[in-house]
Write a protein that holds these residues in place. Sequence first.
Motif, mmCIF file in Angstrom:
data_model
loop_
_atom_site.group_PDB
_atom_site.id
_atom_site.type_symbol
_atom_site.label_atom_id
_atom_site.label_comp_id
_atom_site.label_asym_id
_atom_site.label_seq_id
_atom_site.Cartn_x
_atom_site.Cartn_y
_atom_site.Cartn_z
ATOM 1 N N GLY A 189 0.877 -1.321 -0.022
ATOM 2 C CA GLY A 189 -0.039 0.045 -0.156
ATOM 3 C C GLY A 189 0.736 1.174 -0.022
ATOM 4 O O GLY A 189 0.470 2.469 0.324
ATOM 5 N N THR B 3 -2.040 3.032 -3.783
ATOM 6 C CA THR B 3 -1.922 1.970 -4.987
ATOM 7 C C THR B 3 -2.673 0.945 -5.711
ATOM 8 O O THR B 3 -1.825 0.940 -6.633
ATOM 9 C CB THR B 3 -0.954 1.482 -4.632
ATOM 10 N N THR B 4 -4.268 1.251 -5.467
ATOM 11 C CA THR B 4 -5.046 0.139 -5.990
ATOM 12 C C THR B 4 -6.240 1.849 -5.959
ATOM 13 O O THR B 4 -6.579 2.511 -4.897
ATOM 14 C CB THR B 4 -5.076 -0.455 -5.262
ATOM 15 N N LEU C 4 -3.557 -5.253 0.186
ATOM 16 C CA LEU C 4 -2.981 -3.666 0.768
ATOM 17 C C LEU C 4 -3.510 -2.392 -0.208
ATOM 18 O O LEU C 4 -2.424 -2.579 -1.393
ATOM 19 C CB LEU C 4 -1.613 -3.465 1.894
ATOM 20 N N GLY C 5 -3.996 -1.874 0.355
ATOM 21 C CA GLY C 5 -3.422 -0.728 -0.295
ATOM 22 C C GLY C 5 -4.664 1.160 0.574
ATOM 23 O O GLY C 5 -4.876 1.060 1.250
ATOM 24 N N PHE C 6 -5.303 2.226 -0.251
ATOM 25 C CA PHE C 6 -5.713 3.143 0.389
ATOM 26 C C PHE C 6 -4.675 3.521 0.357
ATOM 27 O O PHE C 6 -4.707 4.890 0.662
ATOM 28 C CB PHE C 6 -6.890 2.916 0.913
ATOM 29 N N VAL C 7 -4.020 3.833 1.841
ATOM 30 C CA VAL C 7 -3.091 4.022 2.548
ATOM 31 C C VAL C 7 -2.121 2.826 2.584
ATOM 32 O O VAL C 7 -2.137 1.712 2.820
ATOM 33 C CB VAL C 7 -2.803 4.790 3.719
ATOM 34 N N PRO C 8 -1.150 3.729 3.158
ATOM 35 C CA PRO C 8 0.613 1.496 3.614
ATOM 36 C C PRO C 8 0.039 1.695 4.617
ATOM 37 O O PRO C 8 -0.543 2.660 5.880
ATOM 38 C CB PRO C 8 1.501 3.248 4.110
ATOM 39 N N GLY C 9 -0.144 -0.088 4.782
ATOM 40 C CA GLY C 9 -0.638 -1.041 5.747
ATOM 41 C C GLY C 9 -2.061 -1.238 6.141
ATOM 42 O O GLY C 9 -2.329 -1.329 6.755
ATOM 43 N N TYR D 64 -3.604 5.291 10.581
ATOM 44 C CA TYR D 64 -3.094 5.836 10.591
ATOM 45 C C TYR D 64 -4.341 6.883 10.636
ATOM 46 O O TYR D 64 -5.582 6.245 9.858
ATOM 47 C CB TYR D 64 -2.108 6.838 10.475
ATOM 48 N N PHE E 152 0.444 -0.500 11.335
ATOM 49 C CA PHE E 152 1.453 0.071 10.506
ATOM 50 C C PHE E 152 2.084 0.848 11.882
ATOM 51 O O PHE E 152 1.740 1.369 12.174
ATOM 52 C CB PHE E 152 0.069 1.160 9.460
ATOM 53 N N ALA F 102 5.456 3.512 10.997
ATOM 54 C CA ALA F 102 6.601 3.564 10.703
ATOM 55 C C ALA F 102 8.421 3.511 10.865
ATOM 56 O O ALA F 102 9.203 3.268 10.536
ATOM 57 C CB ALA F 102 6.607 5.028 9.232
ATOM 58 N N PRO G 126 7.473 -2.063 9.412
ATOM 59 C CA PRO G 126 6.545 -1.558 9.516
ATOM 60 C C PRO G 126 4.864 -1.949 9.289
ATOM 61 O O PRO G 126 4.215 -1.331 10.430
ATOM 62 C CB PRO G 126 7.205 0.025 8.425
ATOM 63 N N PHE G 127 5.402 -3.026 9.048
ATOM 64 C CA PHE G 127 3.872 -3.570 8.140
ATOM 65 C C PHE G 127 3.522 -4.771 9.224
ATOM 66 O O PHE G 127 3.907 -6.012 9.105
ATOM 67 C CB PHE G 127 4.188 -3.806 6.699
ATOM 68 N N PHE H 239 0.717 -6.632 8.148
ATOM 69 C CA PHE H 239 -0.476 -7.675 7.651
ATOM 70 C C PHE H 239 0.923 -7.396 6.069
ATOM 71 O O PHE H 239 1.291 -7.040 5.923
ATOM 72 C CB PHE H 239 -1.587 -7.178 7.468
ATOM 73 N N ALA H 240 0.657 -8.623 5.421
ATOM 74 C CA ALA H 240 1.273 -8.847 4.301
ATOM 75 C C ALA H 240 -0.494 -10.129 3.655
ATOM 76 O O ALA H 240 -1.645 -10.635 4.136
ATOM 77 C CB ALA H 240 1.663 -9.747 4.354
ATOM 78 N N PRO H 241 -0.531 -9.498 2.435
ATOM 79 C CA PRO H 241 -1.283 -10.680 0.977
ATOM 80 C C PRO H 241 -1.691 -12.069 1.334
ATOM 81 O O PRO H 241 -0.244 -12.541 2.324
ATOM 82 C CB PRO H 241 -1.019 -10.428 -0.300
#
Lengths: 308, 237
Positions: A27, A258-259, B134-139, B179, B196, B198, B203-204, B206-208
């Motif tokens: 992301g 990203t998506t 994952l998407g929209f924002v980091p994490g 966040y 998440f 930083a 930092p993350f 979760f992963a797919p």
Amino acid sequence: MMALRVDKPGMLSTVQDLGRWGYQNLGVPVAGPMDRCSHRLANVLLGNPPEAATLEVTLIGPELTAERRTHLVVTGAEFDLFLDDATVPTGVPLNVPAGSRFRFGRRRRGARAYVAVPGGFDVPIWLGSRATHLPSGLGGLAGRALVAGDCLGSRETAAAAVPTVRRRGPVLALPEGGARIRVMLGPQEALCAPEGIETFRTTRYAVTDRSDRMGYRLSGPAVTLASSAEPLSDATPTGTVQIPGSGQPIVLMADGQTTGGYPKLATVISADLPVAGQLGPGDWMEFAVCDRAAALRALIAQEQALLA
Amino acid sequence: MTGSVEVRTAGDSALVVELGTELDPGLNARVIACAAGLRDERIRGVRDVISSYAAVTVCYDPLRTDLDALTEALTRHAVSADASVNAPPRVHEVPVCYGGANGPDLELVAGFAGCSADEVVRRHSETSYRVYLLGFVPGFAYLGRVGDRIAMPRRRTPRMRVPAGAVGIAGGQTGIYPYPTPGGWQLIGRTPLRVFDAARDEPFLFAPGDTVRFLPIDEATLLASLDEDEAGTAPGA
């Protein structure tokens, strides 16, 4: 090493490098310069490594004081530039004595300028990059745009000598009030109605004031979709042209998510992304469809001009 | 699995292959296997490999990449994608304080579902969810699938600010805000877990392909776990 103190930050000034690649799966957007070409040129002119970070300046430039003697160069959008009270040129490395004041004046053409210093700006590397991603507040200088009082260090080593590089001609044709941007159709043009694609190809769109480093929201005749069904979200690389239900295109730029789940009608070619990055609210945007061969020829020509 | 896939171009520096069009855990597992296999090849010029619900996107440097070879590799991994090579899913237990100021939309979701708030909590926390992407924002992990009964669509008007750790529902998806950010999902609870950070080495969270389970906790437990500066940031009703 301390290089520049920020007296006035300008409208939106961020530290950028070539971007944070390899983490979109988690992301994390790539970020990086809106005009990659001018960013790279600034580094080339100072003999910096390609990964060096520059300062991206937007519409209204900053005022900076050199804490010690340094060099700098400005590329990209054309501004009136002043070193103390003298007018200085864009695209030429400048000798900046300690204590002198470097100031952006009136903007003439383009939206974004790039300031480079020897070795690049010294901000922490996060996930392999110094690029600022504003929406998430990550990377760069504390994840944000400059504010008055900030001090920007450079990675210059004491022994570094600045090469005297001479410009040979413009690398990027700066847009004047708007630009015709080349795109390749796809990957989801089939989700748009044929007459919608025709509208897209023949319309002069306005870049609205809801446009920023994440993306440009355009205004003009609606692009009709083939159906109201939205596809499953998938990756949205920089330059993706999305068509939401309103039919008003959104061009995803450096800080874009990203998506996304809107139909992806087209993608801006690599060579024209920097031109798009020089547009701002109030400018116009038209789209010309090209094929991969033309896109590659344009990119190679740009690369040759950059490294000539 | 059929023997052919269509590789589509997304401009001059990305390729996309769709392995299907439906939201399906088995399909998503093959997508993750395809992306991992492609990453492992370390193909010259490839900048990023992104898996989503049903597609893999490869970003590459057009000046350094042998496009025919990349297309061949992408096709090969898409056709032969085998979820059994994926590592066993990591399982995350996420403590959630449901309702009240921490879940200001819980009653709305109960109204949508035609059941009690407790029943919404029971349904939301009895399911194991898959991290599809994952998407929209980091994490930010898109977790699925939420049971149809409580799968309330997102709000018409997004909130200007949703706090870190807010747990929301949007149709068949549920997720945790990493966040503070604007957000349109129906907020039913909040977790003290930082999905998440930083500043962490990892930092993350979760992963797919990971599995997520929600564990109801009371407000005292939530408040005890939140940093002081976070405790006062409930979104309110």
